[in-house]
Design an enzyme around this catalytic site. Sequence first.
Site, PDB file in Angstrom:
ATOM      1  N   SER A 177     -10.644  -0.292   3.718  1.00 12.65           N
ATOM      2  CA  SER A 177      -9.820  -0.459   4.921  1.00 12.65           C
ATOM      3  C   SER A 177      -9.260   0.896   5.349  1.00 12.65           C
ATOM      4  O   SER A 177      -8.607   1.571   4.549  1.00 12.65           O
ATOM      5  CB  SER A 177      -8.630  -1.377   4.635  1.00 12.65           C
ATOM      6  OG  SER A 177      -9.103  -2.601   4.135  1.00 12.65           O
ATOM      7  N   ARG A 194       0.844  -1.220   0.000  1.00 12.08           N
ATOM      8  CA  ARG A 194       0.000   0.000   0.000  1.00 12.08           C
ATOM      9  C   ARG A 194       0.870   1.258   0.000  1.00 12.08           C
ATOM     10  O   ARG A 194       0.593   2.227   0.692  1.00 12.08           O
ATOM     11  CB  ARG A 194      -0.963   0.033   1.186  1.00 12.08           C
ATOM     12  CG  ARG A 194      -1.920  -1.103   1.256  1.00 12.08           C
ATOM     13  CD  ARG A 194      -2.890  -1.111   0.071  1.00 12.08           C
ATOM     14  NE  ARG A 194      -3.716  -2.286   0.157  1.00 12.08           N
ATOM     15  CZ  ARG A 194      -3.350  -3.476  -0.316  1.00 12.08           C
ATOM     16  NH1 ARG A 194      -2.207  -3.614  -0.974  1.00 12.08           N
ATOM     17  NH2 ARG A 194      -4.120  -4.522  -0.187  1.00 12.08           N
ATOM     18  N   GLU A 197      -4.409   3.864   6.008  1.00 15.97           N
ATOM     19  CA  GLU A 197      -4.237   3.603   4.571  1.00 15.97           C
ATOM     20  C   GLU A 197      -4.904   4.762   3.806  1.00 15.97           C
ATOM     21  O   GLU A 197      -4.465   5.154   2.727  1.00 15.97           O
ATOM     22  CB  GLU A 197      -4.918   2.271   4.229  1.00 15.97           C
ATOM     23  CG  GLU A 197      -4.823   1.905   2.783  1.00 15.97           C
ATOM     24  CD  GLU A 197      -5.459   0.552   2.476  1.00 15.97           C
ATOM     25  OE1 GLU A 197      -5.268  -0.414   3.230  1.00 15.97           O
ATOM     26  OE2 GLU A 197      -6.152   0.468   1.436  1.00 15.97           O
TER      27      GLU A 197
HETATM   28  C1  LIG Z   1     -15.334  -0.227  -0.614  1.00 20.01           C
HETATM   29  C2  LIG Z   1     -13.859   0.015  -0.892  1.00 20.01           C
HETATM   30  C3  LIG Z   1     -13.010  -1.063  -1.081  1.00 20.01           C
HETATM   31  C4  LIG Z   1     -11.659  -0.853  -1.342  1.00 20.01           C
HETATM   32  N1  LIG Z   1     -10.855  -1.944  -1.533  1.00 20.01           N
HETATM   33  C5  LIG Z   1      -9.548  -1.776  -1.797  1.00 20.01           C
HETATM   34  C6  LIG Z   1      -8.697  -2.904  -2.011  1.00 20.01           C
HETATM   35  O1  LIG Z   1      -9.135  -4.049  -1.992  1.00 20.01           O
HETATM   36  N2  LIG Z   1      -7.383  -2.683  -2.258  1.00 20.01           N
HETATM   37  C7  LIG Z   1      -6.862  -1.425  -2.307  1.00 20.01           C
HETATM   38  O2  LIG Z   1      -5.662  -1.291  -2.543  1.00 20.01           O
HETATM   39  N3  LIG Z   1      -7.641  -0.330  -2.126  1.00 20.01           N
HETATM   40  C8  LIG Z   1      -8.960  -0.469  -1.869  1.00 20.01           C
HETATM   41  N4  LIG Z   1      -9.763   0.623  -1.661  1.00 20.01           N
HETATM   42  C9  LIG Z   1      -9.162   1.962  -1.693  1.00 20.01           C
HETATM   43  C10 LIG Z   1      -9.313   2.702  -3.056  1.00 20.01           C
HETATM   44  O3  LIG Z   1     -10.322   2.149  -3.827  1.00 20.01           O
HETATM   45  C11 LIG Z   1      -8.010   2.692  -3.848  1.00 20.01           C
HETATM   46  O4  LIG Z   1      -6.973   3.249  -3.088  1.00 20.01           O
HETATM   47  C12 LIG Z   1      -8.137   3.460  -5.165  1.00 20.01           C
HETATM   48  O5  LIG Z   1      -6.978   3.270  -5.939  1.00 20.01           O
HETATM   49  C13 LIG Z   1      -8.376   4.950  -4.964  1.00 20.01           C
HETATM   50  O6  LIG Z   1      -8.703   5.503  -6.215  1.00 20.01           O
HETATM   51  P1  LIG Z   1      -9.379   6.923  -6.339  1.00 20.01           P
HETATM   52  O7  LIG Z   1      -9.369   7.298  -7.768  1.00 20.01           O
HETATM   53  O8  LIG Z   1     -10.706   6.902  -5.683  1.00 20.01           O
HETATM   54  O9  LIG Z   1      -8.364   7.831  -5.539  1.00 20.01           O
HETATM   55  P2  LIG Z   1      -8.639   9.134  -4.600  1.00 20.01           P
HETATM   56  O10 LIG Z   1      -9.332   8.652  -3.380  1.00 20.01           O
HETATM   57  O11 LIG Z   1      -9.338  10.148  -5.430  1.00 20.01           O
HETATM   58  O12 LIG Z   1      -7.192   9.568  -4.312  1.00 20.01           O
HETATM   59  C14 LIG Z   1      -6.355   8.804  -3.477  1.00 20.01           C
HETATM   60  C15 LIG Z   1      -4.988   9.501  -3.365  1.00 20.01           C
HETATM   61  O13 LIG Z   1      -4.330   9.488  -4.621  1.00 20.01           O
HETATM   62  C16 LIG Z   1      -4.109  10.810  -5.104  1.00 20.01           C
HETATM   63  N5  LIG Z   1      -4.369  10.746  -6.547  1.00 20.01           N
HETATM   64  C17 LIG Z   1      -5.501  10.283  -7.133  1.00 20.01           C
HETATM   65  N6  LIG Z   1      -5.363  10.303  -8.465  1.00 20.01           N
HETATM   66  C18 LIG Z   1      -4.123  10.780  -8.730  1.00 20.01           C
HETATM   67  C19 LIG Z   1      -3.389  11.046  -9.928  1.00 20.01           C
HETATM   68  N7  LIG Z   1      -3.891  10.806 -11.135  1.00 20.01           N
HETATM   69  N8  LIG Z   1      -2.136  11.572  -9.813  1.00 20.01           N
HETATM   70  C20 LIG Z   1      -1.597  11.829  -8.594  1.00 20.01           C
HETATM   71  N9  LIG Z   1      -2.249  11.600  -7.433  1.00 20.01           N
HETATM   72  C21 LIG Z   1      -3.488  11.065  -7.495  1.00 20.01           C
HETATM   73  C22 LIG Z   1      -5.042  11.696  -4.312  1.00 20.01           C
HETATM   74  O14 LIG Z   1      -4.544  13.028  -4.185  1.00 20.01           O
HETATM   75  C23 LIG Z   1      -5.096  10.970  -2.982  1.00 20.01           C
HETATM   76  O15 LIG Z   1      -3.971  11.305  -2.198  1.00 20.01           O
HETATM   77  C24 LIG Z   1     -11.131   0.455  -1.402  1.00 20.01           C
HETATM   78  C25 LIG Z   1     -12.000   1.548  -1.210  1.00 20.01           C
HETATM   79  C26 LIG Z   1     -13.356   1.336  -0.966  1.00 20.01           C
HETATM   80  C27 LIG Z   1     -14.276   2.516  -0.796  1.00 20.01           C
END
Ligand SMILES: Cc1cc2nc3c(=O)[nH]c(=O)nc-3n(C[C@H](O)[C@H](O)[C@H](O)COP(=O)(O)OP(=O)(O)OC[C@H]3O[C@@H](n4cnc5c(N)ncnc54)[C@H](O)[C@@H]3O)c2cc1C
Length: 340
Positions: free
Chosen positions: A238, A164, A334
């Site tokens: 998580s 992570r 996380e």
């Molecule tokens: C129900 C649920 C289940 C999940 N299960 C998992 C799992 O099994 N495994 C896992 O690893 N994660 C899991 N996650 C966490 C999440 O889905 C991941 O971390 C996902 O990659 C986040 O994507 P996002 O586009 O929503 O990012 P955001 O929440 O929009 O951003 C996350 C971070 O990344 C940065 N960021 C986003 N996009 C960019 C970009 N293009 N360039 C630079 N920085 C950027 C943001 O500034 C922030 O700091 C889960 C979340 C939920 C709600």
Amino acid sequence: MHIENRYLLKDYNTFGLDIQTDQLIRVRSAEDLDQIISKDFLKEKPYLVLGGGSNLLFTDNFPGLVLKNEILGRDITKEDQDFVWVKLGAGENWHQVVLWAIENDWGGIENLSLIPGTVGAAPMQNIGAYGVELAQVFQSLEAIELEEGNLQVFNGDQCDFGYRYSIFKGELKNKYLITSVTLKLSKKPEFNTSYGAIHNTLQEQGITELSLKAISKAVIAIRESKLPDPRKIGNAGSFFKNPSITKDHFNTIRNEHPTVPGYNLPNNYVKVPAGWLIEQCGWKGKRRGNIGVHKNQALVLVNYGNGHGKDIHKLALDIQASVEQSFNILLTPEVNIVPA
Ligand SMILES: Cc1cc2nc3c(=O)[nH]c(=O)nc-3n(C[C@H](O)[C@H](O)[C@H](O)COP(=O)(O)OP(=O)(O)OC[C@H]3O[C@@H](n4cnc5c(N)ncnc54)[C@H](O)[C@@H]3O)c2cc1C
């Protein structure tokens, strides 16, 4: 380029928090970003790159500019007998890309089905689930440095992937916007069902012949049965990482709690499920008004509706303190807390 003022982010964070940002700009291309940088917008106020908002906790309104990444695109850049290299726009929806890969019979990301969010955020914390991490299929990414606007290519080593973790969550945090990610997917996939739950679910479903689709379906079924759906109860998956502790420390805990689960790591370290630690401290299902700890998943903090980010943050800090007091383990979030 269009600036949206006082933009509500309720639909752009999976906690469903009712917060707003001073300004929001949708970034649909590298050229959009060039304009933003050349106009010095990012020097004037705090900024945040936003994907799907599924790994973020806003503790308050955001007093700055949100760069909503909406860069799309799916291109095959190279192909041989065994592999295909696909370059994906960072604003593509991760799960839709997984389904697209499965339709094309390209293997490697089927175990990562149904993870919410965008492609561009996937390398941020090296998303992982059910025995697979992004790093295993990652080829490279393109990112724009947000001070000068230079485009840089990062390979896997340069991303410094860990559990992570990537360099973009560490020393390069908030310094780059990832614009594309290239994955190397297999045309002759090796199925990974080593995670017990996948194997058992396939058996329950009566699947005897493995396929990418069958594995994806099993993963989806497990996730839907275990994790609360953010469309129904606000959450960010998580909340804490699973901590690694020394074997001696683990043995001390085991003397008092013989059922403590642990997974051996190299160098005499053991990974302990954070959910188990939180549950032992009595937090599972605890509710504080509109927020709480999920009743089936102690690792998932939830907003039942109208909750405040500050209260979720306070709950997280209280959980951290009690786990530290009981087990001498400091849990690390996380989820990205904004402001940090
Ligand atoms: C129900 C649920 C289940 C999940 N299960 C998992 C799992 O099994 N495994 C896992 O690893 N994660 C899991 N996650 C966490 C999440 O889905 C991941 O971390 C996902 O990659 C986040 O994507 P996002 O586009 O929503 O990012 P955001 O929440 O929009 O951003 C996350 C971070 O990344 C940065 N960021 C986003 N996009 C960019 C970009 N293009 N360039 C630079 N920085 C950027 C943001 O500034 C922030 O700091 C889960 C979340 C939920 C709600």
